[in-house]
Design a protein around this motif. Structure first.
Motif, short mmCIF file in Angstrom:
data_model
loop_
_atom_site.label_atom_id
_atom_site.label_comp_id
_atom_site.label_asym_id
_atom_site.label_seq_id
_atom_site.Cartn_x
_atom_site.Cartn_y
_atom_site.Cartn_z
N ILE A 38 -23.54 -4.56 -41.14
CA ILE A 38 -22.18 -4.73 -40.62
C ILE A 38 -21.12 -3.76 -40.58
O ILE A 38 -20.57 -3.95 -41.36
CB ILE A 38 -22.14 -5.62 -39.23
CG1 ILE A 38 -23.23 -6.63 -39.16
CG2 ILE A 38 -21.27 -5.98 -38.69
CD1 ILE A 38 -23.59 -8.16 -38.57
N ARG A 39 -21.17 -2.70 -39.87
CA ARG A 39 -19.98 -1.98 -39.71
C ARG A 39 -19.59 -1.56 -38.54
O ARG A 39 -19.72 -2.03 -37.32
CB ARG A 39 -20.49 -0.17 -39.58
CG ARG A 39 -21.26 -0.15 -41.94
CD ARG A 39 -20.62 -0.52 -42.94
NE ARG A 39 -20.36 -0.46 -44.41
CZ ARG A 39 -21.64 -1.01 -44.59
NH1 ARG A 39 -21.71 -2.47 -43.74
NH2 ARG A 39 -21.94 -1.42 -45.84
N ASN A 40 -18.43 -1.34 -37.88
CA ASN A 40 -17.36 -1.04 -36.52
C ASN A 40 -17.48 -1.32 -35.96
O ASN A 40 -17.22 -1.30 -34.56
CB ASN A 40 -17.96 0.47 -36.11
CG ASN A 40 -17.63 0.92 -35.20
OD1 ASN A 40 -16.22 1.50 -35.37
ND2 ASN A 40 -18.03 2.79 -34.46
N TYR A 41 -17.23 -3.10 -36.15
CA TYR A 41 -17.01 -4.38 -35.83
C TYR A 41 -16.10 -4.26 -34.91
O TYR A 41 -14.66 -4.36 -35.56
CB TYR A 41 -17.92 -5.66 -36.54
CG TYR A 41 -17.50 -6.48 -35.48
CD1 TYR A 41 -17.89 -6.84 -34.38
CD2 TYR A 41 -17.04 -8.05 -36.97
CE1 TYR A 41 -18.38 -8.01 -33.70
CE2 TYR A 41 -17.98 -9.11 -36.38
CZ TYR A 41 -18.11 -8.94 -34.93
OH TYR A 41 -18.35 -10.31 -33.85
N SER A 42 -15.87 -4.50 -33.62
CA SER A 42 -14.21 -4.53 -32.61
C SER A 42 -14.86 -5.57 -32.05
O SER A 42 -16.03 -5.89 -31.38
CB SER A 42 -14.27 -3.57 -31.94
OG SER A 42 -13.98 -2.28 -32.81
N ILE A 43 -13.71 -7.00 -31.23
CA ILE A 43 -13.68 -7.49 -30.11
C ILE A 43 -12.91 -7.06 -29.28
O ILE A 43 -12.26 -7.16 -30.06
CB ILE A 43 -14.03 -9.19 -30.70
CG1 ILE A 43 -14.71 -9.05 -31.98
CG2 ILE A 43 -13.72 -9.87 -29.81
CD1 ILE A 43 -14.71 -10.52 -32.72
N PHE A 44 -13.22 -7.33 -27.78
CA PHE A 44 -12.61 -6.36 -26.98
C PHE A 44 -12.47 -7.95 -26.87
O PHE A 44 -13.16 -9.15 -26.90
CB PHE A 44 -12.58 -6.06 -25.63
CG PHE A 44 -12.62 -4.47 -26.96
CD1 PHE A 44 -12.33 -3.78 -27.07
CD2 PHE A 44 -14.12 -3.80 -27.44
CE1 PHE A 44 -12.01 -2.25 -27.80
CE2 PHE A 44 -14.10 -2.81 -28.47
CZ PHE A 44 -13.32 -2.01 -28.24
N HIS A 45 -11.08 -7.99 -25.50
CA HIS A 45 -11.29 -9.27 -24.86
C HIS A 45 -10.81 -8.57 -23.23
O HIS A 45 -9.46 -8.19 -23.24
CB HIS A 45 -9.36 -10.08 -25.38
CG HIS A 45 -8.91 -11.23 -24.41
ND1 HIS A 45 -8.53 -10.78 -23.24
CD2 HIS A 45 -9.73 -12.57 -24.14
CE1 HIS A 45 -8.51 -12.13 -22.63
NE2 HIS A 45 -8.95 -13.61 -22.66
N LYS A 46 -11.72 -9.21 -21.80
CA LYS A 46 -10.56 -9.53 -20.73
C LYS A 46 -10.91 -10.86 -20.29
O LYS A 46 -12.03 -11.03 -19.99
CB LYS A 46 -11.24 -8.39 -20.47
CG LYS A 46 -11.72 -7.49 -18.77
CD LYS A 46 -9.69 -7.40 -18.57
CE LYS A 46 -10.16 -6.83 -17.22
NZ LYS A 46 -7.99 -6.67 -16.85
#
Length: 107
Positions: A38-46
């Motif tokens: 797994i690469r370039n893992y991001s978590i965003f919130h809204k």
């Protein structure tokens, strides 16, 4: 490489602690993600929703995800994270975070 988008609800009042944990993700959790391709893992919130994005560079996704799920440190991390999350009722069997369909991409 395959891109993944996933979504889950964050339980009310949990954003601050969720951010604190993710500001200092345990090093062994990060190592396991890398080992599982797994690469370039991001978590965003809204507005109480978490959107996760990652790229998978391996050749056996099911095995890599099974190895990730079997990892003791990852299990301990999930024991802390899961109570903060509320999965979608519409998720597929076996999913916690609901996989999303990619409908557009440009490089």
């Amino acid at each position: 490489m395959k891109r993944f988008g996933q979504i889950i609800k964050l339980r009310p009042g949990r954003l601050d602690i969720y951010r604190e944990y993710h500001a200092e993700v345990w090093p062994d959790v990060l190592k396991r993600l890398e080992k599982s391709n797994i690469r370039n893992y991001s978590i965003f919130h809204k507005d109480g929703y978490l959107f996760g994005y990652y790229e998978y560079i391996g050749s056996d996704y099911e095995k890599d995800m099974a190895d990730l799920a079997a990892d003791a440190v990852t299990k301990d991390w999930w024991k802390i994270m899961k109570p903060m999350q509320q999965p979608f009722k519409s998720r597929n069997k076996g999913e916690w975070w609901a996989d999303m369909e990619e409908v557009f991409h440009t490089d």
